[in-house]
Design a protein around this motif. Sequence first.
Motif, PDB file in Angstrom:
ATOM      1  N   PHE A 149       0.834  -1.211   0.000  1.00  0.00           N
ATOM      2  CA  PHE A 149       0.000   0.000   0.000  1.00  0.00           C
ATOM      3  C   PHE A 149       0.868   1.261   0.000  1.00  0.00           C
ATOM      4  N   ASP A 150       1.981   1.241   0.761  1.00  0.00           N
ATOM      5  CA  ASP A 150       2.912   2.390   0.776  1.00  0.00           C
ATOM      6  C   ASP A 150       3.466   2.642  -0.621  1.00  0.00           C
ATOM      7  N   LEU A 151       3.832   1.546  -1.296  1.00  0.00           N
ATOM      8  CA  LEU A 151       4.394   1.677  -2.645  1.00  0.00           C
ATOM      9  C   LEU A 151       3.367   2.266  -3.612  1.00  0.00           C
ATOM     10  N   MET A 152       2.133   1.780  -3.533  1.00  0.00           N
ATOM     11  CA  MET A 152       1.108   2.308  -4.447  1.00  0.00           C
ATOM     12  C   MET A 152       0.805   3.779  -4.154  1.00  0.00           C
ATOM     13  N   ASP A 153       0.847   4.155  -2.857  1.00  0.00           N
ATOM     14  CA  ASP A 153       0.673   5.575  -2.492  1.00  0.00           C
ATOM     15  C   ASP A 153       1.780   6.423  -3.120  1.00  0.00           C
ATOM     16  N   GLU A 154       3.016   5.912  -3.032  1.00  0.00           N
ATOM     17  CA  GLU A 154       4.167   6.649  -3.575  1.00  0.00           C
ATOM     18  C   GLU A 154       4.048   6.794  -5.099  1.00  0.00           C
ATOM     19  N   VAL A 155       3.606   5.717  -5.759  1.00  0.00           N
ATOM     20  CA  VAL A 155       3.419   5.758  -7.219  1.00  0.00           C
ATOM     21  C   VAL A 155       2.380   6.830  -7.566  1.00  0.00           C
ATOM     22  N   GLU A 156       1.289   6.886  -6.799  1.00  0.00           N
ATOM     23  CA  GLU A 156       0.243   7.882  -7.066  1.00  0.00           C
ATOM     24  C   GLU A 156       0.756   9.305  -6.853  1.00  0.00           C
ATOM     25  N   GLN A 157       1.495   9.494  -5.743  1.00  0.00           N
ATOM     26  CA  GLN A 157       1.921  10.858  -5.399  1.00  0.00           C
ATOM     27  C   GLN A 157       3.088  11.330  -6.269  1.00  0.00           C
ATOM     28  N   LYS A 158       4.141  10.517  -6.338  1.00  0.00           N
ATOM     29  CA  LYS A 158       5.342  10.956  -7.064  1.00  0.00           C
ATOM     30  C   LYS A 158       5.145  10.961  -8.574  1.00  0.00           C
ATOM     31  N   LEU A 159       4.398   9.981  -9.085  1.00  0.00           N
ATOM     32  CA  LEU A 159       4.239   9.873 -10.538  1.00  0.00           C
ATOM     33  C   LEU A 159       2.916  10.476 -11.021  1.00  0.00           C
ATOM     34  N   GLN A 160       2.110  10.955 -10.066  1.00  0.00           N
ATOM     35  CA  GLN A 160       0.797  11.556 -10.387  1.00  0.00           C
ATOM     36  C   GLN A 160      -0.061  10.619 -11.243  1.00  0.00           C
ATOM     37  N   LEU A 161      -0.141   9.367 -10.807  1.00  0.00           N
ATOM     38  CA  LEU A 161      -0.941   8.369 -11.511  1.00  0.00           C
ATOM     39  C   LEU A 161      -2.149   7.987 -10.660  1.00  0.00           C
ATOM     40  N   THR A 162      -3.145   7.384 -11.294  1.00  0.00           N
ATOM     41  CA  THR A 162      -4.288   6.814 -10.583  1.00  0.00           C
ATOM     42  C   THR A 162      -4.177   5.311 -10.746  1.00  0.00           C
ATOM     43  N   VAL A 163      -3.824   4.609  -9.672  1.00  0.00           N
ATOM     44  CA  VAL A 163      -3.539   3.174  -9.808  1.00  0.00           C
ATOM     45  C   VAL A 163      -4.677   2.307  -9.262  1.00  0.00           C
ATOM     46  N   THR A 164      -4.706   1.083  -9.758  1.00  0.00           N
ATOM     47  CA  THR A 164      -5.578   0.060  -9.185  1.00  0.00           C
ATOM     48  C   THR A 164      -4.868  -1.281  -9.321  1.00  0.00           C
ATOM     49  N   PRO A 165      -4.690  -2.022  -8.214  1.00  0.00           N
ATOM     50  CA  PRO A 165      -3.957  -3.290  -8.323  1.00  0.00           C
ATOM     51  C   PRO A 165      -4.781  -4.370  -9.032  1.00  0.00           C
ATOM     52  N   ILE A 230      -9.467  -3.844   1.750  1.00  0.00           N
ATOM     53  CA  ILE A 230      -8.992  -2.450   1.632  1.00  0.00           C
ATOM     54  C   ILE A 230      -8.894  -2.057   0.153  1.00  0.00           C
ATOM     55  N   VAL A 231      -8.319  -2.962  -0.650  1.00  0.00           N
ATOM     56  CA  VAL A 231      -8.182  -2.706  -2.099  1.00  0.00           C
ATOM     57  C   VAL A 231      -9.535  -2.364  -2.696  1.00  0.00           C
ATOM     58  N   GLU A 232     -10.533  -3.169  -2.349  1.00  0.00           N
ATOM     59  CA  GLU A 232     -11.873  -2.975  -2.897  1.00  0.00           C
ATOM     60  C   GLU A 232     -12.466  -1.649  -2.439  1.00  0.00           C
ATOM     61  N   GLY A 233     -12.103  -1.264  -1.200  1.00  0.00           N
ATOM     62  CA  GLY A 233     -12.684  -0.046  -0.627  1.00  0.00           C
ATOM     63  C   GLY A 233     -12.060   1.239  -1.153  1.00  0.00           C
ATOM     64  N   ILE A 234     -10.738   1.228  -1.436  1.00  0.00           N
ATOM     65  CA  ILE A 234     -10.090   2.522  -1.731  1.00  0.00           C
ATOM     66  C   ILE A 234      -9.621   2.698  -3.176  1.00  0.00           C
ATOM     67  N   TYR A 235      -9.492   1.604  -3.929  1.00  0.00           N
ATOM     68  CA  TYR A 235      -9.005   1.762  -5.307  1.00  0.00           C
ATOM     69  C   TYR A 235     -10.155   1.622  -6.301  1.00  0.00           C
ATOM     70  N   PRO A 236     -10.098   2.395  -7.387  1.00  0.00           N
ATOM     71  CA  PRO A 236     -11.187   2.311  -8.372  1.00  0.00           C
ATOM     72  C   PRO A 236     -11.217   0.940  -9.054  1.00  0.00           C
ATOM     73  N   GLU A 237     -12.375   0.578  -9.520  1.00  0.00           N
ATOM     74  CA  GLU A 237     -12.486  -0.670 -10.263  1.00  0.00           C
ATOM     75  C   GLU A 237     -11.771  -0.498 -11.603  1.00  0.00           C
TER      76      GLU A 237
END
Length: 530
Positions: A149-165, A230-237
Amino acid sequence: MSFLKEIDRRRTFGVIAHPDAGKTTLTEKLLLFGGAIQEAGAVKNNKIKKGATSDFMEIERQRGISVATSVLAFNYRDKKINILDTPGHKDFAEDTFRTLTAVDSVIVVIDVAKGVEEQTEKLVEVCRMRNIPMIVFINKLDREGRDAFDLMDEVEQKLQLTVTPLSFPIGMGVDFKGIYNIWEKNINLFNDDSRKNITDVISIKDINSKELNNIVGDKAAKNLQDDLEIVEGIYPEFDTKLYQEGKLQPVFFGSALNNFGVRELLDCFIDIAPSPTPKESSTRLVDPKEQTFSGFVFKIHANMDPKHRDRLAFVKIVSGTFERNKPYLHVRQGKKLKFSSPNAFFAEKKEIIDISYAGDIVGLHDTGNFKIGDTLSEGEIMKFKGIPNFSPEHFRYINNADPMKSKQLEKGIDQLMDEGVAQLFTLEMNGRKVIGTVGALQYEVIQYRLEHEYGAKCIYENFPAYKACWVSPDDPKNEEFKEFKRIKQKFLALDKAGQLVFLADSEFSIQMTQSKFPSVKLRFTSEKIE
């Protein structure tokens, strides 16, 4: 197979990463799964690349790095896959930037322990500018690393991406048990007995079944169930359309070295990645499914062997089909050219082909006709949008070390700049030539090539610049722009395309210029249609 089916089955993508994130290993494993190579290590020992990369220079031999992009093609599940394998070393990032104009999607590789690194940020920024669809692959999961989750947060913030695992790890490092494949709704278990060579995987459809507890243990099963909640709750489909528009980035986890998670990545990639996409030209949007051929040169690669005198121009086919021995219009020169031996790249070898389709990359033997960004067509006057030059980070005056070889030096610099090895700036005040590069190692490459290919010798002298900023005034005739030119005259230069460039000496200088002359816009990339 029909023309339209041939185009639909093509997938052209690049693999980008910071050095040592595992890009080469992932490329190799994709080729292994695709059946294009039979042995691991073929990428690293250059067996594959020898057709597209010439390791002739002492610099390359000594440092064990590649200074060129190579093209690797193979068939998988009835799809024709073209991988553009880019240099990881930041000193050759310009080559990677240009390659990104020829891909329809990319895979971004991130090291689980190091997270998002500097080079990744720069490359992803280019992809974002062009809305290129991206898949993120978080690699080296068998090593101790950071929380998913920390890594995906960093990808979103530093790379300005919208991720979903689309997959999720069960544990990490020594506790790494496997991966839950969200895309296919099954679990692939990492076999503890064969950490280096994954043998079998066990698929489980229901993550809430007791069978999961029996295999991974109660604690790991509970953690996975909580994580997926958590994935289902916070990341877009996941939405394929948003991904293809560059607005949503799926994330996969795995270990390329251990072949783990790579097949899942490849299978999903085949399903969701776009086939060749339309490309904007100076006159209209060109659709790949048009019958007439068009394409552009995104890279020129000199064989650079002292006996050579031949160069290979890499052409991305944008629309229609490219046929051997058929005359095509070189738009910039306004003349027709025929190519008797166009090369296609198939993993271990180059071979002459009779026909290629939109999405493919062909290598054309070039005697000096091509520049990067040139367009070929069946007669239509159009120019594909220019490949941007990115602001160099190193600047040096280039001086002639042998006055008897002035013409050779001039010709050499001119041709090397056409290849995109570096950028040339001519100071407005005194006409002196400044070469700007992304990495310092490029200066050695230029010096070596000028001497061995053109018989010219050069020496360098430091030029105190921090960044090249392309100048776009709101109104070239207003007083503010005139004042800007007067005050900054010793830092102003023209690039090879004749555009005005401000060679700023510091970040502070850029900020002060922007606040003092608000109508003079400064850009850090040059995008010009020639």
